[in-house]
Write an enzyme that holds these catalytic residues in place. Structure first.
Site, mmCIF file in Angstrom:
data_model
loop_
_atom_site.group_PDB
_atom_site.id
_atom_site.type_symbol
_atom_site.label_atom_id
_atom_site.label_comp_id
_atom_site.label_asym_id
_atom_site.label_seq_id
_atom_site.Cartn_x
_atom_site.Cartn_y
_atom_site.Cartn_z
ATOM 1 N N CYS A 36 38.651 34.813 34.681
ATOM 2 C CA CYS A 36 38.702 33.469 35.238
ATOM 3 C C CYS A 36 40.039 32.782 34.924
ATOM 4 O O CYS A 36 41.056 33.170 35.488
ATOM 5 C CB CYS A 36 37.490 32.683 34.753
ATOM 6 S SG CYS A 36 37.000 31.438 35.932
ATOM 7 N N HIS A 40 32.644 35.433 34.936
ATOM 8 C CA HIS A 40 32.492 35.434 33.472
ATOM 9 C C HIS A 40 31.498 36.487 32.981
ATOM 10 O O HIS A 40 30.345 36.142 32.650
ATOM 11 C CB HIS A 40 31.980 34.065 33.012
ATOM 12 C CG HIS A 40 33.000 32.983 33.027
ATOM 13 N ND1 HIS A 40 33.727 32.609 31.927
ATOM 14 C CD2 HIS A 40 33.415 32.184 34.035
ATOM 15 C CE1 HIS A 40 34.545 31.624 32.238
ATOM 16 N NE2 HIS A 40 34.379 31.341 33.519
ATOM 17 N N GLU A 92 31.237 37.737 30.136
ATOM 18 C CA GLU A 92 30.845 37.463 28.741
ATOM 19 C C GLU A 92 29.661 36.504 28.668
ATOM 20 O O GLU A 92 29.063 36.328 27.603
ATOM 21 C CB GLU A 92 32.046 36.916 27.948
ATOM 22 C CG GLU A 92 32.419 35.465 28.192
ATOM 23 C CD GLU A 92 33.144 35.213 29.518
ATOM 24 O OE1 GLU A 92 33.284 36.149 30.323
ATOM 25 O OE2 GLU A 92 33.543 34.060 29.756
HETATM 26 N N1 GLN Z 1 39.675 27.192 37.782
HETATM 27 C C1 GLN Z 1 39.826 27.045 36.355
HETATM 28 C C2 GLN Z 1 41.276 26.810 35.986
HETATM 29 O O1 GLN Z 1 42.046 26.401 36.703
HETATM 30 C C3 GLN Z 1 39.312 28.264 35.638
HETATM 31 C C4 GLN Z 1 37.839 28.175 35.492
HETATM 32 C C5 GLN Z 1 37.269 29.131 34.492
HETATM 33 O O2 GLN Z 1 37.960 29.765 33.697
HETATM 34 N N2 GLN Z 1 35.955 29.198 34.490
HETATM 35 O O3 GLN Z 1 41.652 27.009 34.906
#
Ligand code: GLN
Length: 296
Positions: free
Chosen positions: A127, A246, A248
């Site tokens: 992410c 995610h 995890e």
């Molecule tokens: N979109 C988020 C960002 O810009 C990331 C979201 C996440 O890690 N769950 O950092």
């Protein structure tokens, strides 16, 4: 029967082979790898070098460390550049990439992180971590943010929308299932998630997801708009792994085992490439022993 703690203190390496085709060999280590490697004995230093680092500035680093622990693997929190010397691979967790970038900048981590990637060490970004690894990011806040880079792709930072548009879905993961066993789908937890709009020729796509019908592809990538209308949500390029969701936060440990095996292969199929804190099992286990509240 030794307690967990006692087992941790046992410094003699004992090897075991897990039962999948890749004969990943794991050393049990007692000592928590020190954050000051220069004070370690040679043997300890060798063990410490092989631990899995987890960037611990912000976001879901505890959940990654718990996921590694469930597999019997030692995760080490990384907050300072010199701490990267004590690990053989790195996980960059999800969180908020702009905040994480500011903290990384404050701790002067970017040069060391870029060097880590350039050295070919295995790095997995989930992410926000995926955003960090991308060569190019769209949808950034004004002024942009520092990136580590290395992954030849364009990531849209908040592709799926705001926090309340977060969602879960059973994501088809054929490559993962072929390598790690288990079901053909993986529970994808997308939290204000990014998506990958474009990848370079060296990038292997491991999972994609249909573009939500109300959401056309980013205009800048109109040319990608094929009949399939999908965005990419998991990729690998050599030593780099990226997932927009995610793993995890789920009980399914297959992305973690995938990364550990990838790291083991990159580190030379080495017999001592991963530090286990306790008898771990890197096979797909539908009923793992969870020590943090996660999706089941
Ligand atoms: N979109 C988020 C960002 O810009 C990331 C979201 C996440 O890690 N769950 O950092």
């Amino acid at each position: 029967m030794p307690t967990k703690r006692a087992a941790f203190r046992n410094e003699r390496p004992s090897q075991f082979h897990h039962s999948t085709s890749l004969a990943l060999t794991i050393h049990r280590s007692a000592r928590s790898p020190s954050l000051t490697p220069q004070r370690l004995s040679k043997r300890e230093e060798q063990i410490a070098t092989m631990a899995v680092g987890v960037l611990a500035l912000q976001g879901s680093f505890n959940e990654h460390i718990a996921a590694l622990r469930r597999l019997g693997v030692k995760g080490v929190e990384i907050r300072k550049p010199e701490q990267l010397q004590s690990v053989g691979s790195l996980i960059i967790p999800g969180g908020e990439s702009t905040t994480m970038a500011k903290l990384a900048h404050f701790h002067n981590l970017f040069p060391a992180l870029r060097e880590f990637v350039k050295m070919g060490k295995p790095v997995w970004g989930t992410c926000a971590g995926l955003i960090f690894l991308a060569d190019k990011v769209t949808g950034q806040k004004a002024g942009g943010q520092d990136l580590i880079g290395g992954l030849d792709c364009t990531v849209h930072r908040n592709y799926f929308g705001s926090q309340i548009q977060s969602f879960e879905v059973d994501l088809p993961v054929p490559e993962l299932a072929a390598k790690e066993g288990g079901p053909d789908t993986f529970r994808g937890v997308f939290i204000r998630a990014p998506a990958i709009l474009e990848v370079g020729p060296q990038v292997e796509v491991l999972a994609d997801y249909p573009v939500p019908s109300e959401k056309p592809m980013d205009e800048a990538h109109e040319e990608n708009k094929g009949s399939e209308k999908k965005v990419i949500v998991a990729v690998r390029q050599g030593n780099l792994l990226g997932t927009a969701f995610h793993p995890e936060l789920t009980a399914d440990s297959r992305w973690h085992t995938y990364f550990l095996k990838m790291a083991s292969e990159i580190e030379g199929g080495a017999s001592n490439s991963i530090v286990a804190v306790e008898g771990g099992d890197l096979t797909f286990n539908p009923q793992p022993n969870n020590d943090l509240p996660i999706f089941q």
